[in-house]
Design a protein around this motif. Structure first.
Motif, PDB file in Angstrom:
ATOM      1  N   ASN A  94       0.826  -1.210   0.000  1.00 62.73           N
ATOM      2  CA  ASN A  94       0.000   0.000   0.000  1.00 62.73           C
ATOM      3  C   ASN A  94       0.860   1.259   0.000  1.00 62.73           C
ATOM      4  N   SER A  95       0.198   2.397  -0.133  1.00 66.11           N
ATOM      5  CA  SER A  95       0.907   3.679  -0.141  1.00 66.11           C
ATOM      6  C   SER A  95       1.045   4.271   1.249  1.00 66.11           C
ATOM      7  N   TYR A  96       0.605   3.533   2.266  1.00 64.84           N
ATOM      8  CA  TYR A  96       0.562   4.046   3.634  1.00 64.84           C
ATOM      9  C   TYR A  96       0.910   2.921   4.617  1.00 64.84           C
ATOM     10  N   PRO A  97       1.358   3.265   5.829  1.00 66.86           N
ATOM     11  CA  PRO A  97       1.643   2.260   6.850  1.00 66.86           C
ATOM     12  C   PRO A  97       0.406   1.944   7.684  1.00 66.86           C
ATOM     13  N   GLY A  98       0.501   0.898   8.493  1.00 66.17           N
ATOM     14  CA  GLY A  98      -0.535   0.633   9.496  1.00 66.17           C
ATOM     15  C   GLY A  98      -1.443  -0.536   9.229  1.00 66.17           C
ATOM     16  N   GLY A  99      -1.524  -1.016   7.987  1.00 68.93           N
ATOM     17  CA  GLY A  99      -2.443  -2.124   7.705  1.00 68.93           C
ATOM     18  C   GLY A  99      -3.872  -1.754   8.012  1.00 68.93           C
ATOM     19  N   LYS A 100      -4.501  -2.507   8.929  1.00 68.79           N
ATOM     20  CA  LYS A 100      -5.885  -2.225   9.314  1.00 68.79           C
ATOM     21  C   LYS A 100      -6.005  -0.935  10.119  1.00 68.79           C
ATOM     22  N   LEU A 101      -4.918  -0.516  10.760  1.00 65.09           N
ATOM     23  CA  LEU A 101      -4.955   0.640  11.646  1.00 65.09           C
ATOM     24  C   LEU A 101      -4.625   1.909  10.859  1.00 65.09           C
ATOM     25  N   THR A 102      -5.605   2.319  10.049  1.00 65.27           N
ATOM     26  CA  THR A 102      -5.444   3.504   9.224  1.00 65.27           C
ATOM     27  C   THR A 102      -6.667   4.404   9.402  1.00 65.27           C
ATOM     28  N   ALA A 103      -6.786   5.440   8.590  1.00 61.01           N
ATOM     29  CA  ALA A 103      -7.878   6.399   8.762  1.00 61.01           C
ATOM     30  C   ALA A 103      -8.178   7.087   7.438  1.00 61.01           C
ATOM     31  N   PHE A 104      -9.318   7.770   7.392  1.00 62.18           N
ATOM     32  CA  PHE A 104      -9.628   8.608   6.232  1.00 62.18           C
ATOM     33  C   PHE A 104     -10.502   9.774   6.691  1.00 62.18           C
ATOM     34  N   SER A 105     -10.535  10.821   5.884  1.00 65.16           N
ATOM     35  CA  SER A 105     -11.353  12.006   6.166  1.00 65.16           C
ATOM     36  C   SER A 105     -12.154  12.379   4.933  1.00 65.16           C
ATOM     37  N   GLU A 106     -13.396  12.791   5.160  1.00 64.25           N
ATOM     38  CA  GLU A 106     -14.250  13.224   4.047  1.00 64.25           C
ATOM     39  C   GLU A 106     -15.431  14.018   4.588  1.00 64.25           C
ATOM     40  N   ASN A 107     -15.796  15.065   3.864  1.00 68.33           N
ATOM     41  CA  ASN A 107     -16.957  15.890   4.202  1.00 68.33           C
ATOM     42  C   ASN A 107     -16.912  16.445   5.632  1.00 68.33           C
ATOM     43  N   GLY A 108     -15.707  16.721   6.112  1.00 67.73           N
ATOM     44  CA  GLY A 108     -15.566  17.279   7.455  1.00 67.73           C
ATOM     45  C   GLY A 108     -15.505  16.249   8.561  1.00 67.73           C
ATOM     46  N   TYR A 109     -15.584  14.966   8.203  1.00 61.35           N
ATOM     47  CA  TYR A 109     -15.525  13.881   9.191  1.00 61.35           C
ATOM     48  C   TYR A 109     -14.204  13.119   9.051  1.00 61.35           C
ATOM     49  N   ARG A 110     -13.635  12.729  10.213  1.00 63.84           N
ATOM     50  CA  ARG A 110     -12.460  11.865  10.214  1.00 63.84           C
ATOM     51  C   ARG A 110     -12.831  10.547  10.887  1.00 63.84           C
ATOM     52  N   PHE A 111     -12.405   9.451  10.275  1.00 67.13           N
ATOM     53  CA  PHE A 111     -12.725   8.124  10.806  1.00 67.13           C
ATOM     54  C   PHE A 111     -11.462   7.279  10.930  1.00 67.13           C
ATOM     55  N   ASP A 112     -11.287   6.636  12.088  1.00 70.52           N
ATOM     56  CA  ASP A 112     -10.342   5.527  12.179  1.00 70.52           C
ATOM     57  C   ASP A 112     -10.998   4.347  11.491  1.00 70.52           C
ATOM     58  N   MET A 113     -10.279   3.714  10.568  1.00 73.47           N
ATOM     59  CA  MET A 113     -10.914   2.666   9.763  1.00 73.47           C
ATOM     60  C   MET A 113     -10.951   1.314  10.451  1.00 73.47           C
ATOM     61  N   GLY A 114      -9.932   1.026  11.274  1.00 75.33           N
ATOM     62  CA  GLY A 114      -9.810  -0.324  11.810  1.00 75.33           C
ATOM     63  C   GLY A 114     -10.007  -0.413  13.300  1.00 75.33           C
TER      64      GLY A 114
END
Length: 491
Positions: free
Chosen positions: A35-55
């Motif tokens: 992937n282009s990022y570290p962390g595997g399942k322990l990653t995050a994303f942001s959209e529409n003013g919201y931030r979410f931990d994904m895993g």
């Protein structure tokens, strides 16, 4: 003397922990990540003013994160900060019972006495027994390789063996909880801890009653910046101490010569090293990276742990009755787990977990809103109609949560993203999207996990949630310790 070189395949939490430990021991460490990022399942994303931990959304035993900074001889506070939660989780039952689980054990017991049919001292006894089981088994099952003879000649191991009768290995977690706690609602409460390693309380052994000890005794915490800050702090530490990272780089094969790992293959080219560590799921490691070697089929074919279906919802309202962690229990827990592990389907009344980091990190949602990480446990991916399951599960979750909160939440969802077992598998290479590799649904499960090394290939090691000691953030970090200790002893 020239430093020995180590290649780590995968920049998940276990891979980062292993990299930090080995670099601190003087090895030259390079990490290769598809992937282009570290962390595997322990990653995050942001959209529409919201931030979410994904895993993973639960943070316990922070000492295992702090230890990595101590090993590197740097101040953890410059990288990573967290606070203890006074309220561990809020629980909602179908019969209208609500219970706020607080961190303090004595206060927890008193509050439970006022809510459930149990005496405070009986709960205190339960917690004491959980602690005793943990103290007896932690050094054996969590901190050492179960597949080295030397492990079984230690003082701690002998003590655990002599006390094996008190570990409740020959009964299920549900049977143990039913005997100890009586009240069906409280039994359901403590049965839930089987899900922390993706298992069923009706199949996993009673020794899993040690898990409440990890949450209650050691506490539950919230990292500043959310769970993803664990990944980013360890990644930054790794870079600062000299670990090399190669992202967007898919490893095609582990190369071995004369019974010894000598490197990896990338885009047809060889990259040589003295030692190779795979932080990839053990099944694709064999199926893709070790295709020329005989696979341990009995281990690889162990039943998978549960997976997850997650709805990331931007909710345009704040709910005062909710906290960071919230559980909405199913009415029939046994049937729910029968669907997951026996029928490989999703029950119409699933237990719903909602994690809301904006309760502690206000910037994770717009003003007056909340970011809901809404998850149910589901079976691993064996070809089910996930599109149909998602549609039905979404409807059932909304109905359930709306009923228990007395408000139609469907009108409050202004943003939605979805993660299901298929995308978990494609994003993280977790076989069948299982969150914890093999399940722990029998008493020999710990011994049936793949070792942290391969006896037939010298200098090849394995870390991460699909090998010993298992999944979850603390165990992944501990797998890094086991692997780095094994490497240091033999090199």
């Amino acid at each position: 003397m020239k430093s020995q070189s180590v290649i780590i395949i995968g920049a998940g939490i276990a891979g980062l922990a292993t990299a930090i430990r080995l670099k601190a021991k003087g090895f030259k460490v390079s990490v290769y990540e598809a992937n282009s990022y570290p962390g595997g399942k322990l990653t995050a994303f942001s959209e529409n003013g919201y931030r979410f931990d994904m895993g993973p959304s639960l943070f316990t035993m922070p000492q295992f994160v702090e230890e990595l900074f101590k090993i590197a001889n740097v101040d953890v506070s410059n990288y990573f900060q967290y606070k203890k939660k006074e309220v561990v989780c809020n629980y909602f039952y179908e019969d209208g019972t609500t219970f706020s689980a607080v961190a303090d054990e004595n206060e927890f017991a008193k509050n439970a006495e006022n809510t459930f049919n149990i005496k405070a001292e009986d709960l205190e006894t339960y917690f004491k027994q959980s602690k005793r089981k943990y103290d007896l088994t932690a050094s054996l099952f969590l901190e050492k390789s179960l597949h080295k003879f030397s492990t079984y000649f230690s003082k701690d191991t002998l003590k655990a063996i002599f006390n094996v009768g008190s570990l409740d290995i020959d009964t299920t977690l549900d049977a143990y909880n039913s005997k100890m706690l009586k009240d069906e609602r409280l039994v359901q409460f403590f049965n839930r801890f089987a899900t922390y390693n993706g298992s069923s309380p009706y199949q996993t052994p009673g020794i899993m009653s040690i898990i409440p000890h990890l949450e209650q005794y050691f506490g539950t915490y919230f990292p500043k910046g959310g769970m993803h800050s664990i990944t980013m702090s360890l990644f930054q530490l790794s870079k600062d101490i000299g670990v090399d990272f190669h992202f967007n780089t898919k490893v095609e094969r582990i190369i071995s010569e004369k019974g010894k790992a000598v490197g990896i293959q990338i885009s047809g080219d060889k990259v040589l090293s003295d030692i190779v560590v795979s932080n990839s799921d053990i099944v694709p490691t064999y199926r893709k990276l070790l295709k020329d070697h005989k696979a341990p089929e009995k281990i690889l074919n162990q039943p998978r742990s549960s997976s997850a279906l997650i709805f990331y919802w931007g909710i345009k309202k704040e709910f005062t009755q909710l906290d960071l962690h919230n559980i909405f229990f199913s009415e029939d827990y046994k049937t729910e787990f029968d669907y997951i592990f026996n029928r490989k389907e999703v029950h119409s009344d699933p237990t719903v977990y909602i994690n809301i980091t904006s309760k502690d990190e206000k910037g994770d949602a717009p003003d007056g809103c909340e970011n809901w990480f809404t998850m149910i446990n589901v079976p691993s991916n064996t070809g089910q109609d996930w599109d149909g399951i998602i549609r039905q599960a979404r409807e059932n979750i909304i109905k359930k949560v709306s009923r228990l909160l007395n408000e139609d939440i469907s009108k409050l969802i202004e943003f939605e993203a979805i993660l299901d077992p298929r995308t978990i598998e494609s994003k993280t290479q977790s076989y069948q999207g299982a969150l914890y590799g093999a399940s722990s649904n029998n008493k020999y499960a710990a011994f049936l996990r793949h070792p942290n090394f391969k006896s037939s290939i010298k200098n090849l090691y394995f870390c991460g949630g699909s090998v010993h000691p298992g999944g979850g953030i603390p165990l992944c970090l501990l797998s890094g310790k086991i692997v780095s200790d094994l490497i240091a002893k033999t090199n």
